[in-house]
Write a protein that holds these residues in place. Structure first.
Motif, short mmCIF file in Angstrom:
data_model
loop_
_atom_site.label_atom_id
_atom_site.label_comp_id
_atom_site.label_asym_id
_atom_site.label_seq_id
_atom_site.Cartn_x
_atom_site.Cartn_y
_atom_site.Cartn_z
N VAL A 85 4.68 -3.87 -3.12
CA VAL A 85 3.67 -2.82 -3.06
C VAL A 85 2.73 -2.94 -4.26
O VAL A 85 1.50 -2.93 -4.11
CB VAL A 85 4.34 -1.42 -3.06
CG1 VAL A 85 3.29 -0.32 -3.14
CG2 VAL A 85 5.20 -1.26 -1.79
N TRP A 132 9.83 0.86 1.64
CA TRP A 132 8.49 1.36 1.34
C TRP A 132 7.50 0.98 2.42
O TRP A 132 7.60 -0.10 3.00
CB TRP A 132 8.00 0.73 0.02
CG TRP A 132 8.82 1.09 -1.15
CD1 TRP A 132 9.80 0.33 -1.71
CD2 TRP A 132 8.76 2.29 -1.90
NE1 TRP A 132 10.36 0.99 -2.78
CE2 TRP A 132 9.73 2.20 -2.93
CE3 TRP A 132 7.96 3.44 -1.83
CZ2 TRP A 132 9.94 3.22 -3.85
CZ3 TRP A 132 8.17 4.46 -2.75
CH2 TRP A 132 9.15 4.33 -3.75
N LEU A 174 3.12 1.00 2.91
CA LEU A 174 1.81 1.28 2.32
C LEU A 174 0.76 1.05 3.40
O LEU A 174 0.81 0.05 4.11
CB LEU A 174 1.56 0.34 1.14
CG LEU A 174 0.24 0.53 0.37
CD1 LEU A 174 0.27 1.83 -0.43
CD2 LEU A 174 -0.02 -0.65 -0.57
N LEU A 219 1.23 5.84 0.51
CA LEU A 219 2.53 5.24 0.20
C LEU A 219 3.63 6.21 0.62
O LEU A 219 3.55 7.41 0.39
CB LEU A 219 2.62 4.98 -1.31
CG LEU A 219 3.94 4.40 -1.84
CD1 LEU A 219 4.16 2.99 -1.32
CD2 LEU A 219 3.94 4.42 -3.37
#
Lengths: 252, 471
Positions: free
Chosen positions: B340, B377, B379, B359
């Motif tokens: 990220v 994660w 994004l 995010l």
């Protein structure tokens, strides 16, 4: 399919042995293009171009032989290419024959140049437009020339035929609006290549690599007309207005 | 030949023309699939997929918006039968007054239920509640081999291949959605500002479990000297839970939850090509950051402001001008936070402007082989088409994401290199197996499936008919 940057996965090149065509294939095969159909007159030349296309990353390469002096055969040649490719994202039309002062006033030679540079391409583009409309999408890239913008004495037979093709392509692009098919006209200046071998460089001469880069960028921007180098857009904006008496005396 | 229409995705790139049919009942869908020709068929809802997922060049696109019936919510279980063409907006308008909210909502209510299943959409509560299809108790799927009633325990292979399957396993005509009980239309929101990416990521890792909803906005712009002054990566984290009746001021406690306001602004259809460019995007990001408080807790906000701030403006995608825009969204594992950071700094270094990078942490995956969310994660970045470096830059980011075991979101994609698909979605073979079973003739296909080679291996179908387009 074309991606968001207008980059094709399948490409048909009419006039597949020219230096500019070779560079365009190489550039696009390094990106997304995996299917390439190369059509041209010279079988050995096509085989060499096909090897180069594979080396650049194309997985499926097919060659199709046609004769651009056979205007009636244009539709058939286009059909052969489309049938070989499956769905066609982009067609590059790079067929043409340069004239020289020795060709002037030679009826047979004039017929051959006009046929190769205008009549066959116009017929072929008509068929390409129909096939792409049926598909519902596609890009047609037509290799024109700055010579089409203002005809010069040195190659007026060729230039007049290119002028016809350029005008035809503008009209075709208008006719195809809303169909999902777009036409892009490419107007390079003097390109150092096989076709111009032995001729002296004109001002702002360019290379097949630069033309290929400009075409790939044009696919992304969607510009209807691409000049190579870009400054020629402005140069010819002026030159097309110059009085004939002055134009005749300009160098190059 | 019937009238053909030029269609594109929300990003307005790569339009193609197709014959659009508007079925009114499930049987119409079934008939359309039975009579489909070789160019294929795909369903389309409200056209919110960013790329080419709901297009089928030269083929048939089924405009599903007429199948929009909404049944009564079962007040005990919270289940409701909804037509696939109903929007989440109309669904929540119907159910909220009796206290039922959407179990999962993406950044807009303007998606259909069918589209939400086909993309297996996620929301700010993914880390707690999972993705949309995990709240679908059953659905009716029209396939070329017949209308099927499927659910997580009845034909689970087909059900889960349809969740995130981008419409390639069949056309959802109706679904039973499990709604979420709420007491009010208000959210209790905690807001925190962070000066850098590490700070916000640490806060999310440690604190997300305490909130049902959590999302961070990250500044990815590099213009206006932001990079030099270290602004790249600064973030605003908002986390929330549904407000209970007792959280409201006393006069509001007995008010029934009220549906969302209607659109109050429409973006102009024609704007200058570079309206949203480096400077305006940087200015917007600056304002967004400045507007947020450093730290504020339990602020009451309406659901609509919290979940769908952009829904107030219709057609906002036109603001990006004629060349359109991309949304790049990827997901990587929980230990891959460095990817990220690398993506954000790469875009900043190349001066590629991005609007509102979002995010979020994902929780466990849904069982679907093509369902996008994987634990870790995600994004999402909106970027106008235009910067010359963008194309090659995104290709490079794909490689980094794939190398980290991550993937990009197909509902957003318009440009992935097809060779990476199998790496990003290693279970893609399961989708092919299901498609061979329910669609042996290869009727269901889209521009996306052609572009990414999703039809490969379904050889009877692949480019059959494309060989003879002119006939």
């Amino acid at each position: 399919m074309l991606d968001a940057f207008g980059q094709p996965q399948s490409l048909v090149v009419l006039g597949g042995t020219s230096d500019i065509a070779g560079e365009v294939v190489r550039t696009l095969a390094q990106r997304r293009c995996r299917t390439v159909v190369l059509a041209g007159r010279d079988r050995d030349g096509l085989d060499r171009s096909a090897d180069a296309a594979r080396a650049a990353g194309a997985e499926r390469v097919v060659t199709v032989v046609f004769d651009a002096s056979d205007v009636g055969g244009a539709a058939r040649a286009v059909d052969d290419c489309f049938d070989a490719a499956g769905s066609v994202d982009m067609v590059l039309l790079a067929v043409g024959m340069l004239s020289h002062q020795r060709d002037e006033l030679d009826v047979e030679r004039t017929r051959e140049i006009v046929s190769t540079t205008y009549a066959w391409p116009a017929g072929a583009l008509t068929r390409v437009a129909a096939r792409m409309s049926e598909q519902g999408y596609g890009r047609i890239v037509v290799l024109s020339s700055v010579a089409a913008v203002r005809v010069r004495r040195a190659n007026f037979v060729y230039a007049s035929a290119k002028a016809g093709l350029d005008a035809f392509s503008i009209g075709l692009g208008e006719a195809l609006r809303g169909s999902g098919v777009a036409v892009q006209i490419v107007r390079p200046g003097f390109v150092r290549s096989k076709m111009t071998a032995g001729l002296p460089d004109a001002p702002l001469a360019t290379t097949p690599e630069a033309v290929a880069r400009a075409i790939a960028a044009g696919l992304e921007s969607g510009a209807p007309v691409v000049w190579v180098p870009g400054v020629l857009r402005w140069v010819f904006g002026v030159l097309r207005l110059v009085p004939q008496a002055l134009w005749r005396r300009l160098p190059g | 030949m019937p009238e053909r229409t030029l269609l594109c995705g929300w990003g307005r790139t790569a339009p193609t023309r197709a014959c659009v049919l508007a079925p009114e009942v499930a049987d119409d869908v079934q008939r359309a699939l039975a009579h489909a020709d070789a160019r294929g068929t795909v369903a389309r809802g409200l056209g919110r997929s960013y790329g080419d997922a709901a297009q089928c060049a030269g083929g048939v696109v089924l405009d599903m918006r007429s199948l929009a019936g909404i049944g009564d919510v079962d007040q005990v279980t919270g289940e409701v039968d909804v037509g696939a063409g109903a929007s989440l907006d109309s669904l929540v308008r119907a159910t909220l007054p009796s206290g039922w909210f959407l179990p999962v909502t993406p950044g807009t209510r303007q998606v259909t239920v069918g589209g939400a299943i086909a993309a297996d959409v996620h929301g700010k509560n993914h880390h707690v509640d999972g993705s949309f299809a995990q709240h679908v108790a059953g659905m009716t799927l029209a396939t070329p081999t017949g209308l099927r009633r499927i659910g997580p325990s009845s034909d689970p292979e087909l059900f889960w291949a349809t969740a995130g399957g981008m419409g390639l396993t069949g056309v959802v005509t109706e679904a039973r959605v499990q709604m979420l009980r709420v007491e009010t239309d208000q959210m209790l929101v905690d807001t925190d500002r962070f000066v850098d990416l590490d700070g916000v990521m640490a806060a999310m890792e440690h604190g997300d479990a305490d909130y049902r909803y959590s999302v961070a906005w990250v500044d990815c712009t590099a213009a206006l000297g932001a990079r030099r002054s270290g602004h790249t990566g600064r973030a605003v984290l908002t986390r929330a839970r549904h407000a209970a009746r007792d959280d409201l001021p006393p006069p509001d406690r007995h008010r029934a939850p009220s549906p969302p306001p209607s659109t109050w602004l429409r973006a102009p259809r024609r704007v200058p090509p570079h309206l949203l460019h480096t400077l305006s995007i940087a200015a917007f990001n600056e304002a967004w950051y400045r507007r947020a408080p450093r730290h504020r807790t339990t602020e009451l906000q309406s659901m609509w402001r919290f979940f769908h701030p952009l829904d107030g403006v219709a057609d906002w995608n036109h603001l990006y001008g004629p060349r359109g825009f991309l949304q790049y969204q990827f997901a990587v594992g929980p230990g891959e936070g460095a990817v990220v950071a690398a993506v954000i700094s790469e875009l900043a270094d190349r001066r590629i402007p991005s609007f509102l990078a979002v995010l979020k942490r994902f929780g466990p995956s849904a069982p679907g082989p093509l369902s996008f969310p994987v634990p870790g994660w995600t994004l999402a970045l909106d970027m106008p088409i235009g910067p010359p470096a963008l194309r090659a830059c995104l290709d490079g980011l794909d490689e980094a994401v794939a190398a980290a075991g991550g993937r990009v979101y197909l509902a957003k994609d318009a440009r992935l290199r097809p060779e990476l698909l199998d790496t990003m979605y290693p279970r893609i073979g399961e989708l092919r197996t299901v498609r061979r079973r329910v669609d042996p003739e290869g009727v269901l296909r889209s521009d996306l499936s052609r572009r990414l080679g999703l039809d490969r291996g379904l050889d009877r179908g692949l480019d059959r008919g494309l060989d003879r387009v002119g006939d």
